[in-house]
Design a protein around this motif. Structure first.
Motif, PDB file in Angstrom:
ATOM      1  N   ARG A  33       0.806  -1.221   0.000  1.00  0.00           N
ATOM      2  CA  ARG A  33       0.000   0.000   0.000  1.00  0.00           C
ATOM      3  C   ARG A  33       0.842   1.275   0.000  1.00  0.00           C
ATOM      4  O   ARG A  33       0.307   2.376  -0.041  1.00  0.00           O
ATOM      5  CB  ARG A  33      -0.926  -0.013   1.214  1.00  0.00           C
ATOM      6  CG  ARG A  33      -1.962  -1.129   1.114  1.00  0.00           C
ATOM      7  CD  ARG A  33      -2.685  -1.380   2.402  1.00  0.00           C
ATOM      8  NE  ARG A  33      -3.559  -0.278   2.739  1.00  0.00           N
ATOM      9  CZ  ARG A  33      -4.207  -0.183   3.896  1.00  0.00           C
ATOM     10  NH1 ARG A  33      -4.076  -1.124   4.812  1.00  0.00           N
ATOM     11  NH2 ARG A  33      -4.984   0.834   4.133  1.00  0.00           N
ATOM     12  N   GLY A  34       2.170   1.151   0.059  1.00  0.00           N
ATOM     13  CA  GLY A  34       3.051   2.309  -0.010  1.00  0.00           C
ATOM     14  C   GLY A  34       3.287   3.010   1.311  1.00  0.00           C
ATOM     15  O   GLY A  34       3.818   4.110   1.341  1.00  0.00           O
ATOM     16  N   ILE A  35       2.926   2.373   2.412  1.00  0.00           N
ATOM     17  CA  ILE A  35       3.111   2.969   3.733  1.00  0.00           C
ATOM     18  C   ILE A  35       4.532   2.725   4.242  1.00  0.00           C
ATOM     19  O   ILE A  35       5.080   3.531   4.981  1.00  0.00           O
ATOM     20  CB  ILE A  35       2.067   2.402   4.716  1.00  0.00           C
ATOM     21  CG1 ILE A  35       0.665   2.750   4.231  1.00  0.00           C
ATOM     22  CG2 ILE A  35       2.299   2.891   6.135  1.00  0.00           C
ATOM     23  CD1 ILE A  35      -0.440   2.025   4.941  1.00  0.00           C
ATOM     24  N   LEU A  36       5.123   1.628   3.826  1.00  0.00           N
ATOM     25  CA  LEU A  36       6.479   1.241   4.249  1.00  0.00           C
ATOM     26  C   LEU A  36       7.271   0.870   3.007  1.00  0.00           C
ATOM     27  O   LEU A  36       6.735   0.264   2.082  1.00  0.00           O
ATOM     28  CB  LEU A  36       6.393   0.048   5.208  1.00  0.00           C
ATOM     29  CG  LEU A  36       7.686  -0.547   5.739  1.00  0.00           C
ATOM     30  CD1 LEU A  36       8.460   0.470   6.576  1.00  0.00           C
ATOM     31  CD2 LEU A  36       7.392  -1.780   6.579  1.00  0.00           C
ATOM     32  N   THR A  37       8.560   1.238   2.997  1.00  0.00           N
ATOM     33  CA  THR A  37       9.409   0.900   1.858  1.00  0.00           C
ATOM     34  C   THR A  37      10.564   0.013   2.303  1.00  0.00           C
ATOM     35  O   THR A  37      11.051   0.132   3.433  1.00  0.00           O
ATOM     36  CB  THR A  37       9.985   2.163   1.178  1.00  0.00           C
ATOM     37  OG1 THR A  37      10.700   2.920   2.157  1.00  0.00           O
ATOM     38  CG2 THR A  37       8.897   3.006   0.577  1.00  0.00           C
ATOM     39  N   ARG A  38      10.969  -0.838   1.428  1.00  0.00           N
ATOM     40  CA  ARG A  38      12.117  -1.719   1.687  1.00  0.00           C
ATOM     41  C   ARG A  38      13.396  -0.933   1.475  1.00  0.00           C
ATOM     42  O   ARG A  38      13.447  -0.017   0.660  1.00  0.00           O
ATOM     43  CB  ARG A  38      12.093  -2.896   0.718  1.00  0.00           C
ATOM     44  CG  ARG A  38      10.859  -3.718   0.818  1.00  0.00           C
ATOM     45  CD  ARG A  38      10.814  -4.726  -0.304  1.00  0.00           C
ATOM     46  NE  ARG A  38       9.614  -5.531  -0.165  1.00  0.00           N
ATOM     47  CZ  ARG A  38       9.205  -6.397  -1.046  1.00  0.00           C
ATOM     48  NH1 ARG A  38       9.891  -6.582  -2.159  1.00  0.00           N
ATOM     49  NH2 ARG A  38       8.119  -7.092  -0.850  1.00  0.00           N
ATOM     50  N   CYS A  39      14.444  -1.312   2.188  1.00  0.00           N
ATOM     51  CA  CYS A  39      15.723  -0.625   1.995  1.00  0.00           C
ATOM     52  C   CYS A  39      16.811  -1.574   1.521  1.00  0.00           C
ATOM     53  O   CYS A  39      17.969  -1.207   1.451  1.00  0.00           O
ATOM     54  CB  CYS A  39      16.158   0.090   3.270  1.00  0.00           C
ATOM     55  SG  CYS A  39      16.759  -1.008   4.562  1.00  0.00           S
ATOM     56  N   GLY A  40      16.438  -2.800   1.203  1.00  0.00           N
ATOM     57  CA  GLY A  40      17.434  -3.740   0.716  1.00  0.00           C
ATOM     58  C   GLY A  40      16.957  -5.163   0.872  1.00  0.00           C
ATOM     59  O   GLY A  40      15.757  -5.423   1.007  1.00  0.00           O
ATOM     60  N   GLY A  41      17.912  -6.067   0.851  1.00  0.00           N
ATOM     61  CA  GLY A  41      17.579  -7.470   0.942  1.00  0.00           C
ATOM     62  C   GLY A  41      17.266  -8.027  -0.429  1.00  0.00           C
ATOM     63  O   GLY A  41      17.704  -7.508  -1.449  1.00  0.00           O
ATOM     64  N   SER A  42      16.481  -9.085  -0.455  1.00  0.00           N
ATOM     65  CA  SER A  42      16.064  -9.697  -1.713  1.00  0.00           C
ATOM     66  C   SER A  42      14.543  -9.632  -1.785  1.00  0.00           C
ATOM     67  O   SER A  42      13.886  -9.322  -0.791  1.00  0.00           O
ATOM     68  CB  SER A  42      16.544 -11.143  -1.761  1.00  0.00           C
ATOM     69  OG  SER A  42      15.855 -11.923  -0.798  1.00  0.00           O
TER      70      SER A  42
END
Length: 74
Positions: A33-42
């Motif tokens: 939903r665009g509330i949280l973003t990933r910063c890495g990983g796979s």
């Protein structure tokens, strides 16, 4: 399988869920939903910044059409 070690200030999906008191599926929903973003990983094992997780926990959540609203009866 989880990461053996993460850089300081980073969380896995499971750790982020425990920090917010929600299910891991909720964390994945926040990302969708665009509330949280990933910063890495796979793609299968994303990593999130602690600051982003805390901000997502307190952010107002947009409602979905047809979603029942919570009504406090107290």
């Amino acid at each position: 399988m989880e990461y053996a070690s993460l850089p300081p200030g980073k969380l896995t999906t499971t750790q982020a869920a425990m920090a917010c008191g929600v299910d891991p599926s909720t964390i994945r929903d926040w990302v969708r939903r665009g509330i949280l973003t990933r910063c890495g990983g796979s793609p299968r094992r994303p990593i999130y910044r602690v600051q982003d997780v805390i901000a997502a926990k307190t952010a107002p959540k947009p409602s979905r059409p047809g979603q029942r609203s919570r009504v406090n009866t107290a």
